[in-house]
Design a protein around this motif. Sequence first.
Motif, PDB file in Angstrom:
ATOM      1  N   GLU A   9       0.819  -1.213   0.000  1.00 33.56           N
ATOM      2  CA  GLU A   9       0.000   0.000   0.000  1.00 33.56           C
ATOM      3  C   GLU A   9       0.855   1.266   0.000  1.00 33.56           C
ATOM      4  N   VAL A  10       1.925   1.271   0.806  1.00 30.68           N
ATOM      5  CA  VAL A  10       2.666   2.509   1.080  1.00 30.68           C
ATOM      6  C   VAL A  10       3.871   2.720   0.170  1.00 30.68           C
ATOM      7  N   TRP A  11       4.666   1.669  -0.012  1.00 27.58           N
ATOM      8  CA  TRP A  11       5.943   1.862  -0.723  1.00 27.58           C
ATOM      9  C   TRP A  11       5.793   2.424  -2.134  1.00 27.58           C
ATOM     10  N   PRO A  12       4.898   1.903  -2.987  1.00 24.98           N
ATOM     11  CA  PRO A  12       4.808   2.447  -4.348  1.00 24.98           C
ATOM     12  C   PRO A  12       4.476   3.942  -4.370  1.00 24.98           C
ATOM     13  N   LYS A  13       3.638   4.383  -3.449  1.00 22.63           N
ATOM     14  CA  LYS A  13       3.259   5.800  -3.395  1.00 22.63           C
ATOM     15  C   LYS A  13       4.459   6.665  -3.031  1.00 22.63           C
ATOM     16  N   LEU A  14       5.209   6.240  -2.025  1.00 24.96           N
ATOM     17  CA  LEU A  14       6.384   7.008  -1.616  1.00 24.96           C
ATOM     18  C   LEU A  14       7.466   6.976  -2.698  1.00 24.96           C
ATOM     19  N   HIS A  15       7.604   5.835  -3.352  1.00 21.85           N
ATOM     20  CA  HIS A  15       8.596   5.722  -4.429  1.00 21.85           C
ATOM     21  C   HIS A  15       8.297   6.716  -5.549  1.00 21.85           C
ATOM     22  N   ASP A  16       7.037   6.854  -5.889  1.00 17.46           N
ATOM     23  CA  ASP A  16       6.646   7.745  -6.978  1.00 17.46           C
ATOM     24  C   ASP A  16       6.678   9.218  -6.573  1.00 17.46           C
ATOM     25  N   VAL A  25       8.012  18.251  -0.115  1.00 15.77           N
ATOM     26  CA  VAL A  25       6.728  18.822   0.302  1.00 15.77           C
ATOM     27  C   VAL A  25       5.602  17.789   0.241  1.00 15.77           C
ATOM     28  N   LYS A  26       5.436  17.137  -0.907  1.00 14.01           N
ATOM     29  CA  LYS A  26       4.376  16.132  -1.056  1.00 14.01           C
ATOM     30  C   LYS A  26       4.656  14.906  -0.191  1.00 14.01           C
ATOM     31  N   THR A  27       5.936  14.553  -0.090  1.00 13.43           N
ATOM     32  CA  THR A  27       6.326  13.406   0.741  1.00 13.43           C
ATOM     33  C   THR A  27       5.966  13.656   2.195  1.00 13.43           C
ATOM     34  N   ALA A  28       6.336  14.842   2.696  1.00 12.30           N
ATOM     35  CA  ALA A  28       6.046  15.185   4.090  1.00 12.30           C
ATOM     36  C   ALA A  28       4.544  15.224   4.344  1.00 12.30           C
ATOM     37  N   ALA A  29       3.780  15.726   3.376  1.00 17.75           N
ATOM     38  CA  ALA A  29       2.324  15.789   3.526  1.00 17.75           C
ATOM     39  C   ALA A  29       1.726  14.383   3.610  1.00 17.75           C
ATOM     40  N   PHE A  30       2.250  13.461   2.797  1.00 20.44           N
ATOM     41  CA  PHE A  30       1.787  12.067   2.825  1.00 20.44           C
ATOM     42  C   PHE A  30       2.068  11.446   4.195  1.00 20.44           C
ATOM     43  N   LEU A  31       3.290  11.634   4.701  1.00 22.27           N
ATOM     44  CA  LEU A  31       3.668  11.065   5.996  1.00 22.27           C
ATOM     45  C   LEU A  31       2.821  11.651   7.116  1.00 22.27           C
ATOM     46  N   ALA A  32       2.649  12.980   7.093  1.00 23.41           N
ATOM     47  CA  ALA A  32       1.871  13.649   8.136  1.00 23.41           C
ATOM     48  C   ALA A  32       0.429  13.138   8.159  1.00 23.41           C
ATOM     49  N   ASP A  33      -0.165  12.989   6.982  1.00 21.87           N
ATOM     50  CA  ASP A  33      -1.549  12.515   6.892  1.00 21.87           C
ATOM     51  C   ASP A  33      -1.670  11.085   7.411  1.00 21.87           C
ATOM     52  N   HIS A  87      14.129   7.649  -6.126  1.00 24.15           N
ATOM     53  CA  HIS A  87      14.488   7.047  -4.835  1.00 24.15           C
ATOM     54  C   HIS A  87      15.443   5.873  -5.089  1.00 24.15           C
ATOM     55  N   ALA A  88      16.704   6.198  -5.348  1.00 26.86           N
ATOM     56  CA  ALA A  88      17.702   5.169  -5.646  1.00 26.86           C
ATOM     57  C   ALA A  88      18.539   4.801  -4.430  1.00 26.86           C
ATOM     58  N   CYS A  89      18.291   5.471  -3.306  1.00 25.65           N
ATOM     59  CA  CYS A  89      19.099   5.208  -2.105  1.00 25.65           C
ATOM     60  C   CYS A  89      18.287   4.578  -0.981  1.00 25.65           C
TER      61      CYS A  89
END
Length: 298
Positions: A9-16, A25-33, A87-89
């Motif tokens: 559920e989570v990894w593909p969204k964060l990868h993209d 910005v979008k990454t932090a918003a996803f995590l916060a939500d 996200h190569a690292c």
Amino acid sequence: MDIQAHINEVWPKLHDLAEPAFKEVKTAAFLADFLRKLGYDVTENVGNTTALTAVLDSGKPGPTVAVRTDMDCLLFKNEDGSLEPIHACGHDAHMTIALGVAKLLKEQGLACGRVKILCQPAEEIGRGALAMLKAGALDDVQYALGYHVMPKDMARSGQIIAQINWTACTLMEGEIRGLAAHGSQPHLGVNAIDAGAAIVNAINALHSNPLLGGSIKTTRFMGGAGSLNAICDKVSIGFDLRSTSNAEMLELRRKVEEIVVNTAKVYGAEADCHIVGTCPAAEADPSVLALTQEVISA
């Protein structure tokens, strides 16, 4: 908690979502939500950056334990010159793990104390952790736990270990300045490429304690972009330094700078060398390691 379902559920969204340092910005918003929906008390824009923290409080006396993840990605240059965030690292995996830990702890409940999820920006440029420290994000933390995905090199499949000694890293850059001349009269010039080649060989001849994992690699060598019959008067050179020992890292830095400057002098050139970025090696707390070993055994 279904771990595989969480990953799917989570990894593909964060990868993209991949975003570079201090632009997550979008990454932090996803995590916060995600963390708010779990019931965590979320604080965004820590230190006026994209950093965020999320706290789960048991309401009972006890320590505050931090679980840290980084958020940024790397930028890659395409053939057309455009930059692509990827996200190569492994930071997409790190965030997935942190959210999984947060979810599991919420479901199981805390026996005491608090857990604090630290979502750190700008790991790739070595400035995100400093920003969070300066903002006081760790002032109330007694234990901090971190991790990095590279298990196949450090632990066998299915194995859990209490500590991996990650290296200190320093990136250094030097410039060698010679004297341009025509290829028919090399004695009137100072070839910066000759000095640079000698510097590379001298760097490769350095030997450090293999138990400390020290290494220096020449990762950039640029010069001579003009005519093929011209003596090159400028070379840019770069190095990647690694060691599990912070003390050895300081020594490696000193040696690289001395080699660059002094070897150039031997060839009649001038050179300088400076640090572009640096990150220290982790120095683990023995008491935390002992506690982690007990937990693994249990």
